[in-house]
Design a protein around this motif. Sequence first.
Motif, PDB file in Angstrom:
ATOM      1  N   UNK A  74       0.805  -1.226   0.000  1.00 29.31           N
ATOM      2  CA  UNK A  74       0.000   0.000   0.000  1.00 29.31           C
ATOM      3  C   UNK A  74       0.838   1.276   0.000  1.00 29.31           C
ATOM      4  N   UNK A  75       2.006   1.251   0.628  1.00 32.44           N
ATOM      5  CA  UNK A  75       2.884   2.429   0.582  1.00 32.44           C
ATOM      6  C   UNK A  75       3.344   2.680  -0.844  1.00 32.44           C
ATOM      7  N   UNK A  76       3.776   1.631  -1.531  1.00 32.17           N
ATOM      8  CA  UNK A  76       4.237   1.813  -2.905  1.00 32.17           C
ATOM      9  C   UNK A  76       3.087   2.260  -3.807  1.00 32.17           C
ATOM     10  N   UNK A  82       0.904   9.274  -6.801  1.00 34.04           N
ATOM     11  CA  UNK A  82       1.065  10.637  -6.285  1.00 34.04           C
ATOM     12  C   UNK A  82       0.916  11.725  -7.352  1.00 34.04           C
ATOM     13  N   UNK A  83       1.101  11.394  -8.611  1.00 31.04           N
ATOM     14  CA  UNK A  83       0.958  12.399  -9.657  1.00 31.04           C
ATOM     15  C   UNK A  83       2.252  13.148  -9.925  1.00 31.04           C
ATOM     16  N   UNK A  89       5.933   6.846 -13.794  1.00 27.04           N
ATOM     17  CA  UNK A  89       5.841   5.629 -12.995  1.00 27.04           C
ATOM     18  C   UNK A  89       4.721   4.792 -13.593  1.00 27.04           C
ATOM     19  N   UNK A  90       4.715   3.477 -13.362  1.00 25.43           N
ATOM     20  CA  UNK A  90       3.617   2.671 -13.889  1.00 25.43           C
ATOM     21  C   UNK A  90       2.322   2.943 -13.137  1.00 25.43           C
ATOM     22  N   UNK A 127      11.188  14.476  -6.121  1.00 26.76           N
ATOM     23  CA  UNK A 127      10.965  13.520  -5.026  1.00 26.76           C
ATOM     24  C   UNK A 127      11.387  14.150  -3.695  1.00 26.76           C
ATOM     25  N   UNK A 128      12.557  14.758  -3.674  1.00 30.07           N
ATOM     26  CA  UNK A 128      13.075  15.357  -2.434  1.00 30.07           C
ATOM     27  C   UNK A 128      12.353  16.644  -2.065  1.00 30.07           C
ATOM     28  N   UNK A 129      11.513  17.133  -2.950  1.00 28.99           N
ATOM     29  CA  UNK A 129      10.695  18.297  -2.612  1.00 28.99           C
ATOM     30  C   UNK A 129       9.602  18.003  -1.616  1.00 28.99           C
ATOM     31  N   UNK A 130       9.364  16.716  -1.342  1.00 32.24           N
ATOM     32  CA  UNK A 130       8.402  16.305  -0.314  1.00 32.24           C
ATOM     33  C   UNK A 130       9.160  16.229   1.011  1.00 32.24           C
TER      34      UNK A 130
END
Length: 301
Positions: A74-76, A82-83, A89-90, A127-130
Amino acid sequence: MRLVPNPERAWARPAHLEAPAGAAIDLTRAEIARRIGPFSGEMEVLSGGLVNMNVRLGSDQVLRVYRRDPGAAPKEASLLARGWRSFRVPAVLSAGEDFLLLEHVPHGPLQDTAACGAAVGRALAEIHGVGFNSAGFLGPDLAVAAPFADCMGALRGYVASVLDRLDPALRGELSERVSAFLDANAGALRELASVSVLLHGDFKASNLHWLASGELLVLDWEFAYAGPSLMDVGQLLRWGPGPEFVAAFAGVYREHAPLPEEFERWAAAFDLFNLVGLLEGVAPGSRRAIDIRGRILKTIR
């Protein structure tokens, strides 16, 4: 065209990452049908994550079964949904207790070029912006469910425990030297780890792919957590992509997120925590051990 170096393709899987006792190594059609319903097309077991099984079904679907940690599914799924804007991403087609059914995205390997380096820099900066208030492990809602009271303390404790479990030959050669290096750089590492961001957690060439459209495809998010950004950067640069790739990566990344001076040196230092973990359960004479040992010694000299 030169590909981003990746000696890990040739490594054997260590024993402790094999399927749990009693688990099937291959999925039968009945086991697939139990998860997604009747399926009569072609099946192909794909290479991929160390702890999951990926099976292509037909030409357009991949069944990803979580053999060691079903809780990662569920995490993946949340991360894939996430958009993301700067990379692909698939799509998640369906999900269950221990699996995701994913879109299959045709792709090629990551090339050691400035264009690919720039695309990777843009993706990792997004990604690191989160950001997070604390380092730690993420829950299905992508909040920190198990925070680290002290990020560097947690990383040092992890490395110490793995070093204690290594084969005696590797432990004798590496334990004191790795610990001494981390002690000597403790203050700088702690300062660089003071900001926690979303980490992919396995951000290396085997999970980064190039599409015919000129887009980057990022796979295998099961190890994602909150922590210092240089952990991902260290994995990316581990095996020495070329200077054009690195310069383009850093230039684009810095347009969106900070990188410290001497970031390659510090990224390699943070990657020690990953590399030591990759030695667990590994025979000293194996290709895997030889490659990792060489990379560790190069960093701590």
